[in-house]
Write a protein that holds these residues in place. Structure first.
Motif, PDB file in Angstrom:
ATOM      1  N   PHE A 285      51.969  49.178  51.561  1.00 34.19           N
ATOM      2  CA  PHE A 285      52.319  48.202  52.192  1.00 34.19           C
ATOM      3  C   PHE A 285      51.606  47.944  53.654  1.00 34.19           C
ATOM      4  O   PHE A 285      51.815  48.899  54.372  1.00 34.19           O
ATOM      5  N   PRO A 286      51.089  46.623  53.951  1.00 41.49           N
ATOM      6  CA  PRO A 286      50.853  45.530  53.370  1.00 41.49           C
ATOM      7  C   PRO A 286      49.553  45.237  52.770  1.00 41.49           C
ATOM      8  O   PRO A 286      49.325  44.274  52.559  1.00 41.49           O
ATOM      9  N   PHE A 287      48.850  46.236  52.925  1.00 40.30           N
ATOM     10  CA  PHE A 287      47.306  46.098  52.277  1.00 40.30           C
ATOM     11  C   PHE A 287      47.208  45.884  50.917  1.00 40.30           C
ATOM     12  O   PHE A 287      46.590  45.015  50.413  1.00 40.30           O
ATOM     13  N   ASN A 288      48.243  46.276  50.194  1.00 37.78           N
ATOM     14  CA  ASN A 288      48.130  45.944  48.552  1.00 37.78           C
ATOM     15  C   ASN A 288      48.639  44.569  48.444  1.00 37.78           C
ATOM     16  O   ASN A 288      47.992  44.039  47.578  1.00 37.78           O
ATOM     17  N   VAL A 289      49.555  44.091  49.177  1.00 37.40           N
ATOM     18  CA  VAL A 289      50.189  42.825  49.099  1.00 37.40           C
ATOM     19  C   VAL A 289      49.164  41.663  49.392  1.00 37.40           C
ATOM     20  O   VAL A 289      48.749  40.681  48.922  1.00 37.40           O
ATOM     21  N   LEU A 290      48.355  42.085  50.516  1.00 40.06           N
ATOM     22  CA  LEU A 290      47.347  41.141  51.125  1.00 40.06           C
ATOM     23  C   LEU A 290      46.327  40.793  50.213  1.00 40.06           C
ATOM     24  O   LEU A 290      45.692  39.688  50.375  1.00 40.06           O
ATOM     25  N   LEU A 291      45.707  41.814  49.713  1.00 41.68           N
ATOM     26  CA  LEU A 291      44.712  41.664  48.584  1.00 41.68           C
ATOM     27  C   LEU A 291      44.984  40.743  47.350  1.00 41.68           C
ATOM     28  O   LEU A 291      44.202  39.960  46.964  1.00 41.68           O
ATOM     29  N   HIS A 292      46.211  40.923  47.040  1.00 36.40           N
ATOM     30  CA  HIS A 292      46.854  40.207  45.948  1.00 36.40           C
ATOM     31  C   HIS A 292      47.031  38.940  46.309  1.00 36.40           C
ATOM     32  O   HIS A 292      46.617  37.817  45.822  1.00 36.40           O
ATOM     33  N   ASP A 293      47.383  38.400  47.869  1.00 38.90           N
ATOM     34  CA  ASP A 293      47.619  37.225  48.226  1.00 38.90           C
ATOM     35  C   ASP A 293      46.126  36.639  48.536  1.00 38.90           C
ATOM     36  O   ASP A 293      46.046  35.263  48.219  1.00 38.90           O
ATOM     37  N   LEU A 294      45.106  37.367  48.929  1.00 38.17           N
ATOM     38  CA  LEU A 294      43.884  36.773  49.023  1.00 38.17           C
ATOM     39  C   LEU A 294      43.199  36.240  47.866  1.00 38.17           C
ATOM     40  O   LEU A 294      42.781  35.316  47.567  1.00 38.17           O
ATOM     41  N   ASP A 295      43.451  36.904  46.840  1.00 32.31           N
ATOM     42  CA  ASP A 295      42.884  36.614  45.289  1.00 32.31           C
ATOM     43  C   ASP A 295      43.614  35.348  44.962  1.00 32.31           C
ATOM     44  O   ASP A 295      43.069  34.435  44.392  1.00 32.31           O
ATOM     45  N   TRP A 296      44.985  35.146  45.054  1.00 29.88           N
ATOM     46  CA  TRP A 296      45.864  33.863  44.903  1.00 29.88           C
ATOM     47  C   TRP A 296      45.199  32.713  45.829  1.00 29.88           C
ATOM     48  O   TRP A 296      44.979  31.610  45.261  1.00 29.88           O
ATOM     49  N   ARG A 297      44.707  32.889  46.772  1.00 29.78           N
ATOM     50  CA  ARG A 297      44.361  31.919  47.978  1.00 29.78           C
ATOM     51  C   ARG A 297      43.030  31.494  47.309  1.00 29.78           C
ATOM     52  O   ARG A 297      42.682  30.245  47.521  1.00 29.78           O
ATOM     53  N   ILE A 298      42.101  32.269  47.084  1.00 26.89           N
ATOM     54  CA  ILE A 298      40.840  32.003  46.394  1.00 26.89           C
ATOM     55  C   ILE A 298      40.855  31.160  45.464  1.00 26.89           C
ATOM     56  O   ILE A 298      40.194  30.055  44.993  1.00 26.89           O
ATOM     57  N   ARG A 299      41.732  31.596  44.418  1.00 26.69           N
ATOM     58  CA  ARG A 299      41.892  30.783  43.067  1.00 26.69           C
ATOM     59  C   ARG A 299      42.394  29.264  43.266  1.00 26.69           C
ATOM     60  O   ARG A 299      42.130  28.671  42.641  1.00 26.69           O
ATOM     61  N   THR A 300      43.454  29.405  44.168  1.00 25.75           N
ATOM     62  CA  THR A 300      44.211  28.137  44.512  1.00 25.75           C
ATOM     63  C   THR A 300      43.505  27.137  45.729  1.00 25.75           C
ATOM     64  O   THR A 300      43.947  26.030  45.994  1.00 25.75           O
ATOM     65  N   GLY A 301      42.526  27.673  46.230  1.00 22.42           N
ATOM     66  CA  GLY A 301      41.758  26.773  47.260  1.00 22.42           C
ATOM     67  C   GLY A 301      42.442  26.780  48.689  1.00 22.42           C
ATOM     68  O   GLY A 301      41.967  25.906  49.405  1.00 22.42           O
ATOM     69  N   ARG A 302      43.382  27.946  48.947  1.00 21.67           N
ATOM     70  CA  ARG A 302      43.949  27.715  50.257  1.00 21.67           C
ATOM     71  C   ARG A 302      43.534  28.404  51.209  1.00 21.67           C
ATOM     72  O   ARG A 302      42.431  29.217  50.934  1.00 21.67           O
ATOM     73  N   PRO A 303      43.668  27.976  52.390  1.00 20.20           N
ATOM     74  CA  PRO A 303      42.821  28.688  53.563  1.00 20.20           C
ATOM     75  C   PRO A 303      43.093  30.072  53.555  1.00 20.20           C
ATOM     76  O   PRO A 303      43.750  30.750  53.376  1.00 20.20           O
ATOM     77  N   LEU A 304      42.002  30.899  53.895  1.00 21.41           N
ATOM     78  CA  LEU A 304      41.973  32.396  53.895  1.00 21.41           C
ATOM     79  C   LEU A 304      42.226  32.964  55.022  1.00 21.41           C
ATOM     80  O   LEU A 304      42.869  34.038  55.205  1.00 21.41           O
ATOM     81  N   VAL A 305      42.095  32.168  56.255  1.00 19.90           N
ATOM     82  CA  VAL A 305      42.289  32.830  57.576  1.00 19.90           C
ATOM     83  C   VAL A 305      43.082  31.685  58.555  1.00 19.90           C
ATOM     84  O   VAL A 305      43.060  30.712  57.980  1.00 19.90           O
TER      85      VAL A 305
END
Length: 305
Positions: A285-305
């Motif tokens: 943690f937190p790098f495992n969670v952050l990559l999961h969160d990034l995939d979710w943001r890409i899929r849902t079109g949310r801001p990445l930064v």
């Protein structure tokens, strides 16, 4: 941080499990990092070096004023420390262990933010977020931070591990715009670059005032009672100072002596012991969670930064 770091936080090997028809790869749980190496467990403790790595990066005036005067309101570490930390640590996770798709998406998002970061006539120094020399410096700080974290919590790397770690460190710059050819050819060349770059370090009063709350790990808008604040500052400054090379301690006017070094070493030994017995998903943690969160943001079109 920064370290924040290269594939010395290496890929977890997916082990096959037996089935009647043979062996098939086990699906990797999202909370485990991609990969597994002896230093996968350094991800969480690497956060302790984050404030020191920020100071190292901002020690170059072009980076310091670029961050301090940034027009990207949501990315200002002094006003949005949690969001800025998420962005920085996600970048580290993507650069060191992300997929090509994740790297491309994150590069585009960071570039949009960096397009707004450039000096004006009123700026004390000239800077531009697309300056490749400054990008090399930031990548060098992140790489060195990773080496320091490994040395603190594991020990000295053997030659093969150190060379691999160094080669992988290049991604910390090339994930942005830094050409691969700018990365020093080997570790010896990097040492020369680092020593020469120290001559360019200068933290003036304005940047020092900006960095001090970061060094002390203070949260914006949160002020503890005086005795607790003093104790909290002292503990945070001990950790930050312990991860800083002496040049940066001097520029930040942080006192350091053999007694503080012994206190830092004892604290890191206790943290190392606690980290070694923690479950893998906690150490990642937190790098495992952050990559999961990034995939979710890409899929849902949310801001990445």
């Amino acid at each position: 941080m920064n370290s924040v770091t290269a594939r010395s936080f290496a890929n977890v090997v997916e082990r096959p499990v037996s089935e009647s028809a043979g062996t098939v790869p086990r699906r990797r749980p999202w909370w485990l990092p991609r990969g597994a190496g002896s230093d996968d467990g350094l991800m969480g403790v690497a956060l302790l070096a984050g404030p020191a790595n920020v100071i190292m990066q901002l020690g170059r005036p072009g980076v310091g004023y670029g961050v301090m005067e940034s027009r990207v309101e949501s990315g200002r570490i002094d006003r949005h420390p949690i969001k800025r930390a998420r962005t920085t640590f996600t970048y580290l996770a993507v650069a060191t262990r992300g997929t090509d798709e994740q790297k491309q998406a994150y590069r585009r998002a960071v570039n949009r933010s960096h397009a707004q970061v450039f000096s004006t006539d009123e700026s004390p120094v000239s800077y531009n977020a697309f300056d490749r020399d400054l990008q090399l410096w930031v990548a060098a700080c992140l790489y060195k931070g990773g080496v320091d974290v490994y040395r603190t919590f594991v020990g000295e790397m053997d030659e093969e591990t150190a060379d691999q770690h160094y080669r992988d460190g290049m991604a910390l710059g090339t994930t942005l715009q830094m050409p691969a050819a700018m990365w020093p050819a080997d570790r010896a060349a990097f040492d020369v670059y680092w020593q020469e770059s120290l001559a360019k370090i200068h933290i003036d009063d304005a940047v020092r005032e900006y960095l001090y709350p970061i060094a002390a790990s203070r949260m914006r808008g949160v002020r503890l009672p005086a005795p607790l604040q003093s104790r909290s500052d002292a503990s945070a400054l001990l950790i930050t100072g312990g991860f800083l090379p002496q040049k940066f301690r001097d520029e930040m006017h942080l006192e350091w002596n053999p007694g503080k070094q012994r206190e830092f070493d004892r604290l890191m030994s206790a943290i190392r012991l606690a980290n070694n017995i923690a479950p893998p998903f906690v150490r990642a943690f937190p790098f495992n969670v952050l990559l999961h969160d990034l995939d979710w943001r890409i899929r849902t079109g949310r801001p990445l930064v």
